[in-house]
Write a protein that holds these residues in place. Structure first.
Motif, mmCIF file in Angstrom:
data_model
loop_
_atom_site.group_PDB
_atom_site.id
_atom_site.type_symbol
_atom_site.label_atom_id
_atom_site.label_comp_id
_atom_site.label_asym_id
_atom_site.label_seq_id
_atom_site.Cartn_x
_atom_site.Cartn_y
_atom_site.Cartn_z
ATOM 1 N N PHE A 42 -37.117 -4.491 12.115
ATOM 2 C CA PHE A 42 -36.000 -3.550 11.518
ATOM 3 C C PHE A 42 -34.947 -3.673 12.463
ATOM 4 O O PHE A 42 -35.118 -3.589 13.740
ATOM 5 N N PHE A 43 -33.914 -4.288 11.985
ATOM 6 C CA PHE A 43 -32.711 -4.527 12.709
ATOM 7 C C PHE A 43 -31.362 -3.515 12.286
ATOM 8 O O PHE A 43 -31.100 -3.550 11.096
ATOM 9 N N ASP A 44 -30.956 -2.626 13.162
ATOM 10 C CA ASP A 44 -29.736 -1.818 12.661
ATOM 11 C C ASP A 44 -28.528 -2.338 13.708
ATOM 12 O O ASP A 44 -28.565 -2.060 14.908
ATOM 13 N N GLU A 45 -27.466 -2.589 13.379
ATOM 14 C CA GLU A 45 -26.320 -3.149 13.898
ATOM 15 C C GLU A 45 -25.596 -2.099 14.334
ATOM 16 O O GLU A 45 -25.284 -1.136 13.496
ATOM 17 N N ALA A 46 -25.059 -2.054 15.660
ATOM 18 C CA ALA A 46 -23.999 -0.922 16.041
ATOM 19 C C ALA A 46 -22.905 -0.672 15.058
ATOM 20 O O ALA A 46 -22.341 -1.631 14.812
ATOM 21 N N GLU A 49 -22.027 2.261 20.860
ATOM 22 C CA GLU A 49 -23.215 2.416 20.365
ATOM 23 C C GLU A 49 -24.056 1.343 20.628
ATOM 24 O O GLU A 49 -23.374 0.157 20.806
ATOM 25 N N SER A 50 -25.294 1.135 20.581
ATOM 26 C CA SER A 50 -26.349 -0.006 20.653
ATOM 27 C C SER A 50 -26.642 -0.588 19.377
ATOM 28 O O SER A 50 -27.139 0.582 18.392
ATOM 29 N N SER A 51 -27.044 -1.921 19.204
ATOM 30 C CA SER A 51 -27.899 -2.247 17.967
ATOM 31 C C SER A 51 -29.191 -2.072 18.533
ATOM 32 O O SER A 51 -29.717 -2.025 19.533
ATOM 33 N N TRP A 52 -30.089 -1.727 17.435
ATOM 34 C CA TRP A 52 -31.319 -1.732 17.620
ATOM 35 C C TRP A 52 -32.293 -2.741 16.833
ATOM 36 O O TRP A 52 -32.086 -3.062 15.669
ATOM 37 N N CYS A 109 -24.600 -1.550 26.273
ATOM 38 C CA CYS A 109 -24.074 -1.602 24.641
ATOM 39 C C CYS A 109 -24.594 -2.753 23.934
ATOM 40 O O CYS A 109 -24.292 -3.226 22.922
ATOM 41 N N GLY A 110 -25.667 -3.496 24.528
ATOM 42 C CA GLY A 110 -26.405 -4.555 23.941
ATOM 43 C C GLY A 110 -27.194 -4.124 23.037
ATOM 44 O O GLY A 110 -27.389 -3.003 22.654
ATOM 45 N N THR A 111 -28.137 -4.961 22.572
ATOM 46 C CA THR A 111 -29.193 -4.772 21.540
ATOM 47 C C THR A 111 -30.302 -4.084 22.167
ATOM 48 O O THR A 111 -30.925 -4.616 23.222
ATOM 49 N N LYS A 112 -30.777 -2.880 21.857
ATOM 50 C CA LYS A 112 -31.798 -2.313 22.348
ATOM 51 C C LYS A 112 -33.257 -2.898 21.538
ATOM 52 O O LYS A 112 -33.237 -2.596 20.203
#
Lengths: 222, 220
Positions: A63-67, A72-75, A27-30
């Motif tokens: 680019f950062f996309d928060e979950a 879901e995971s953040s990217w 579930c962490g940031t990918k």
């Protein structure tokens, strides 16, 4: 007794802890750092000396996309290094000479003498993974904005350009690996789109025609 | 006893595969009058569709199949070809019809690259393998005494590919091959899951590869 010896219940605790760590890691940031080499374009170079100026946002683009939910995971997708590599390789093949500017073109800024300066920026980046779309492809979509200016910073042309890349799901391939591949395909697409349409951008075409030495020898498009 | 069972499983498991049905259609417009000699062949995947993509692994498989069975045929690696002719064969810029090649060859640099590669045939493959219906359930657990699974799962895979052959010397499409394959895979699990996988994509690869080989190896 040796410290490495454990009883069955202790081993169970360790396994439970390991399982918990694995679940939390999911579930962490990918994070994806896009790195690649790009091929030299096969084309007749335009007889121009082009200046390039990459601002920090472009050269370190990420680019950062928060979950949106706990499942879901953040990217975090970092494309800056690959962007610089792509545009450097592409433009060197498209123009007779390519020169990096000392600073952003503008009144009073000392820079090498060039015909025009290109300033690329990434306006927007979107991604989609199979978990979002139920389609077994990973996708990256980007929108670039280009400014072509004089050494003094006066605008010659400004236009936007989309780029798209996708890659199919594959056995034993991680989400990160697939997004990285899709980003590389999108970058290649950006290069192909730019190389085949640059001289057809109306403002660029008008500028090329205004150059006395262009004389109809600058066509690179099919 | 346990060791004997494990050894027996290790020997038998790779042979456990599901059944696959494959169908191949070939439609050749213009049979070659001779083998391709010193010329080379390039196999490329079509990547224009929005909801699927021809797998790069499938393209490599078909190329490998041809080269393994007829070493005299030189198959250019897909990525090597795309890089050598960048940016003219990217999904956005790739020619869609053989007549588009004329326009491409107006670029002197591109024509020279083609001449250096000695490419006689360009084969476009379009299609994909998709997972169909699935059924069953499996539960896996982990505890202090060990881990294991129990249950049964089954799913189907369907592959559909079409290969189109372009002849550079004639600037024309000279052949078309389509192959479909479908198969059912099973995974029973009693402590250890035992996958019985139907090699659907591999069968489609062999089917397309065999037909292309027949076309390319043709001698009068």
């Amino acid at each position: 007794m040796s410290g490495s010896m454990t009883t069955a219940p202790e081993r169970g605790h360790w396994l439970a802890a390991l399982a918990l760590v694995c679940l939390l890691a999911g579930c962490g940031t990918k994070q994806v750092v896009v790195e690649s080499e790009f091929p030299d374009p096969v084309m007749n170079p335009l007889p121009l000396t082009l200046g390039i100026w990459y601002d920090d946002d472009f050269a370190n683009h990420e680019f950062f996309d928060e979950a949106s939910g706990r499942a879901e995971s953040s990217w975090l997708v970092n494309t800056g290094q690959a962007q610089v590599e792509l545009w450097h390789t592409l433009l060197r093949g498209m123009f007779r000479d390519v020169v990096f500017m000392n600073g952003k073109p503008g009144p009073g800024q000392m820079n090498p003498l060039v015909d025009a300066v290109l300033l690329p920026t990434v306006d927007e980046l979107q991604y989609a993974i199979p978990a979002h779309t139920n389609v077994k492809v990973y996708e990256i979509w980007m929108r670039y904005r280009f400014q072509l200016v004089t050494l003094g910073g006066e605008p010659i042309a400004e236009w936007t350009m989309p780029a798209y890349g996708k890659t199919p799901t594959a056995f034993m391939q991680s989400d990160e690996g697939a997004v990285r591949l899709a980003a590389i395909v999108a970058l290649r697409d950006a290069g192909a789109h730019f190389a085949t349409t640059f001289t057809r951008v109306p403002q660029v075409e008008a500028w090329l025609n205004s150059l006395p030495r262009a004389g109809g020898q600058t066509q690179v498009t099919p | 006893m346990t060791l004997r069972l494990l050894l027996l499983s290790a020997v038998l498991l790779p042979w456990l595969t599901g059944c696959v049905n494959a169908t191949v259609d070939q439609m050749v417009f213009n049979s070659p009058t001779a083998g391709i000699g010193d010329a080379s062949v390039v196999i490329l995947g079509r990547r224009h569709a929005s909801d699927y993509e021809t797998e790069p692994g499938f393209i490599r498989c078909v190329g490998g199949h041809i080269e393994a069975r007829d070493p005299s045929i030189r198959v250019i690696d897909e990525l090597e070809f795309l890089n050598a002719l960048y940016p003219w064969f990217e999904p956005r810029t790739a020619p869609l019809r053989p007549t588009d090649l004329e326009k491409l060859f107006e670029h002197r640099d591109v024509a020279e690259k083609f001449a250096a590669l000695q490419t006689r045939y360009m084969i476009w493959i379009d299609g994909s393998t998709v997972r169909g219906d699935s059924a069953g359930s499996m539960t896996c657990g982990i505890g202090p005494g060990g881990a294991g699974c129990f249950g049964f799962g089954t799913w189907s895979d369907d592959a559909s590919y079409e290969a189109t052959i372009w002849d550079f010397t004639q600037r024309a499409e000279v052949g078309r091959i389509s192959a479909t394959a479908s198969g059912q895979s099973y995974m029973p699990a009693v402590v250890l899951p035992i996958p019985i996988i139907a090699p659907v994509q591999g069968t489609a690869c062999d089917s397309v590869g065999d037909q292309l080989l027949e076309f390319l190896s043709h001698t009068p």
